[in-house]
Design an enzyme around this catalytic site. Structure first.
Site, mmCIF file in Angstrom:
data_model
loop_
_atom_site.group_PDB
_atom_site.id
_atom_site.type_symbol
_atom_site.label_atom_id
_atom_site.label_comp_id
_atom_site.label_asym_id
_atom_site.label_seq_id
_atom_site.Cartn_x
_atom_site.Cartn_y
_atom_site.Cartn_z
ATOM 1 N N ILE A 215 -4.075 -28.363 39.991
ATOM 2 C CA ILE A 215 -5.141 -27.651 40.768
ATOM 3 C C ILE A 215 -4.710 -27.094 42.192
ATOM 4 C CG2 ILE A 215 -7.233 -28.241 42.058
ATOM 5 C CD1 ILE A 215 -8.089 -30.146 39.473
ATOM 6 N N ASP A 234 3.740 -31.814 49.040
ATOM 7 C CA ASP A 234 3.750 -32.737 47.856
ATOM 8 C C ASP A 234 4.953 -33.811 48.058
ATOM 9 O OD1 ASP A 234 3.439 -33.950 45.156
ATOM 10 O OD2 ASP A 234 2.053 -32.088 44.815
ATOM 11 N N ASN A 283 -6.076 -32.153 48.499
ATOM 12 C CA ASN A 283 -5.905 -32.305 47.114
ATOM 13 C C ASN A 283 -4.964 -33.460 46.225
ATOM 14 O OD1 ASN A 283 -6.064 -30.778 44.330
ATOM 15 N ND2 ASN A 283 -3.955 -30.714 44.731
ATOM 16 N N ALA A 284 -3.999 -33.949 47.103
ATOM 17 C CA ALA A 284 -3.254 -34.838 46.533
ATOM 18 C C ALA A 284 -3.843 -35.987 45.832
ATOM 19 C CB ALA A 284 -2.152 -35.258 47.435
ATOM 20 N N GLY A 285 -3.744 -36.547 44.627
ATOM 21 C CA GLY A 285 -4.505 -37.557 44.163
ATOM 22 C C GLY A 285 -3.861 -38.289 42.941
ATOM 23 N N LEU A 292 -11.542 -53.098 35.754
ATOM 24 C CA LEU A 292 -11.184 -53.894 37.207
ATOM 25 C C LEU A 292 -10.678 -55.536 36.870
ATOM 26 C CD1 LEU A 292 -11.806 -53.626 40.179
ATOM 27 C CD2 LEU A 292 -14.181 -54.503 39.902
ATOM 28 N N ALA A 293 -11.136 -56.041 35.776
ATOM 29 C CA ALA A 293 -10.793 -57.483 35.541
ATOM 30 C C ALA A 293 -9.245 -57.404 35.268
ATOM 31 C CB ALA A 293 -11.405 -57.939 34.278
ATOM 32 N N TYR A 348 -10.280 -45.466 41.380
ATOM 33 C CA TYR A 348 -10.360 -44.081 41.367
ATOM 34 C C TYR A 348 -11.687 -43.589 41.823
ATOM 35 C CZ TYR A 348 -9.576 -39.047 39.940
ATOM 36 O OH TYR A 348 -9.706 -37.709 39.922
ATOM 37 N N LYS A 352 -12.718 -41.599 45.300
ATOM 38 C CA LYS A 352 -13.558 -40.360 45.127
ATOM 39 C C LYS A 352 -14.738 -40.392 45.512
ATOM 40 C CE LYS A 352 -10.017 -38.146 43.454
ATOM 41 N NZ LYS A 352 -9.212 -37.107 44.183
#
Ligand code: NAD
Length: 442
Positions: A215, A234, A283-285, A292-293, A348, A352
């Site tokens: 992207i 980057d 945009n970096a992700g 989660l556990a 994540y 976001k």
């Protein structure tokens, strides 16, 4: 990997088989790959209709003509714009139905429907009617999506804002091929927007982080295509790809891990060297998926560090150094995971969702100098990230939207370019989903 089903469903020999098997039949989307033109609607036939109480239809018609569109009263049209502002009583919703119902029969495949609604409406019934327009838009989008057509709405807030040209150029053309079922606010900007007839980015400096990725690279190319001077950032391990991209675009490359302690200071210094930033694309992700556990603290931290902490640190450094130019455009890459949540993506989704909240607040900070901040939330986009999803899950992921297919990095880049336009100042503090109207978190 290309989406085979799109090819099979659109080939005369295999179409009957796809239909016979009861598989989804996604349309081949029409996309624009052209640089911006002053007359973005050139040659497009547009029907502008209005409920009797509406007050913007003439303004819209003038804008359509100004952008080169052809106002069509009979026959097929490529876009239908319905002014439903002033629709404040239930009976007036019926008037809206009376307008839209026949207009749909005239809409081309790949057509665009754009509704204009009031921000809140004055009083309870008016508020209800304003929301009704949104519900109608989202349902209509789901009905016409399988033909590759889209429906979106603009909520008009305050006095008539000036973002109309930018909004029509996006929502009524092929530039918004993978954007549907969305409702965006147009606000009266303060201070008054500078009126720039030429929407392109000539003379503007853009910084795109994560530019070596799918992207990011598409965004860097899109902005450069319209004249921006693009700096690509980057991680150092992608320095080769980054340098090649920068060379292709006549821009600059900055290999930099955004999570190292000195990163924001280095980026700030780099930005000052560029003479300041007009367009900043965070945009970096990364993802580190696990429930989660079972998620380690390290997996939590690494995602929050790249996706959120780095964004905050960079903005603080740029602000301290005065490196954001007045009227700057800032765009953060969120995700529909940040809206709907996703099993295995708590880290994540938290990062976001945080960006969506941050963007709304950041918009208020940038507003006094004419700047804007917005988030773009992609859905299923055909990239390396989604290519790694197991086949069956990938198929399901692709089809879970009104257009029944994944989007392309270029679709996201086009939405970012829309928000980066100088004349898009009326759009700020918002999240634009580029997800084909994903069924997740709608
Ligand atoms: P990608 O992995 O192709 O690109 C991300 C880029 O960020 C990579 O080039 C990577 O090297 C860079 N990056 C990661 N950590 C970094 C760091 N510490 N410093 C500098 N750069 C770093 O991903 P993509 O699919 O192009 O996604 C771009 C953005 O869009 C991401 O923020 C992602 O979360 C978001 N997004 C993508 C999708 C999708 O379907 N692909 C969906 C929703 C949101």
């Amino acid at each position: 990997m290309p989406d085979r089903l799109v090819s099979l469903a659109n080939h005369p020999l295999t179409r009957p088989l796809v239909r016979g098997l009861g598989l989804p039949q996604p349309a081949r989307l029409a996309r624009s790959t052209q640089p911006y033109r002053p007359l973005e609607l050139q040659g497009r036939s547009v029907l502008v209709a209005a409920v009797p109480a509406a007050g913007l239809a003439e303004t819209v018609r003038r804008a359509v003509v100004r952008l080169g569109g052809v106002l069509e009263h009979l026959g097929c049209v490529q876009a239908v714009i319905v002014d439903a502002t002033g629709c404040s009583a239930v009976d007036q919703l019926r008037e809206l139905y009376d307008l839209l119902h026949p207009a749909l029969g005239r809409l081309d495949a790949h057509g665009r429907v754009l509704l204009l609604a009031d921000g809140e409406g004055d009083g309870a019934e008016a508020a209800a009617c304003a929301r009704a327009v949104e519900g109608l838009t989202r349902s209509l989008a789901k009905e016409i999506g399988r033909h590759g057509a889209t429906a979106n709405a603009l909520r008009i807030r305050g006095a008539w804002p000036q973002g109309l040209d930018a909004a029509l150029s996006f929502f009524c053309t092929d530039r918004s091929a993978f954007v549907s079922g969305q409702v965006l606010d147009l606000r009266s900007p303060t201070p008054e927007v500078e009126r720039i007839a030429q929407p392109a980015f000539h003379g503007r400096v853009a910084v795109v982080t994560g530019a070596a990725g799918a992207i990011g690279a598409a965004t860097a190319r899109r902005l450069a295509q319209d004249g921006a001077s693009v700096a690509c950032v980057d991680v150092p391990s992608s320095a080769g790809r980054l340098a090649a991209l920068a060379e292709e675009l006549g821009g600059q490359a900055l290999p930099l891990d955004l999570t190292v302690p000195e990163a924001s200071a280095r980026l700030g210094e780099f930005a000052r060297g560029l003479g300041g930033i007009d367009i900043l694309v965070h945009n970096a992700g990364i993802t580190r998926d696990r429930t989660l556990a079972k998620m380690s603290g390290r997996e939590w931290d690494s995602v929050l560090d790249v996706n959120l902490r780095a964004v905050l640190a960079i903005d603080a450094a740029l602000d301290r150094g005065g490196a954001m130019k007045p009227a700057a455009r800032e765009i953060c890459l969120a995700s529909i995971s940040g809206i709907a949540g996703n099993a295995g993506q708590a880290n994540y989704a938290a990062s976001k969702a945080a960006l969506i909240g941050y963007t709304a607040a950041r918009a208020r900070e940038l507003a006094p100098r004419g700047g804007t901040a917005n988030a773009v939330a992609p859905g299923f986009i055909e990239t390396e990230m989604t290519r790694r999803i197991p086949w069956m899950l990938r198929q399901v992921g692709r089809r879970l939207n009104a257009l029944q297919q994944g989007g392309l990095p270029e679709d996201v880049a086009e939405a970012i370019a829309f928000l980066a336009r100088s004349d898009a100042q009326a759009v700020t503090g918002q999240t634009l989903r580029v997800c084909g109207q994903s069924f997740l978190g709608a």
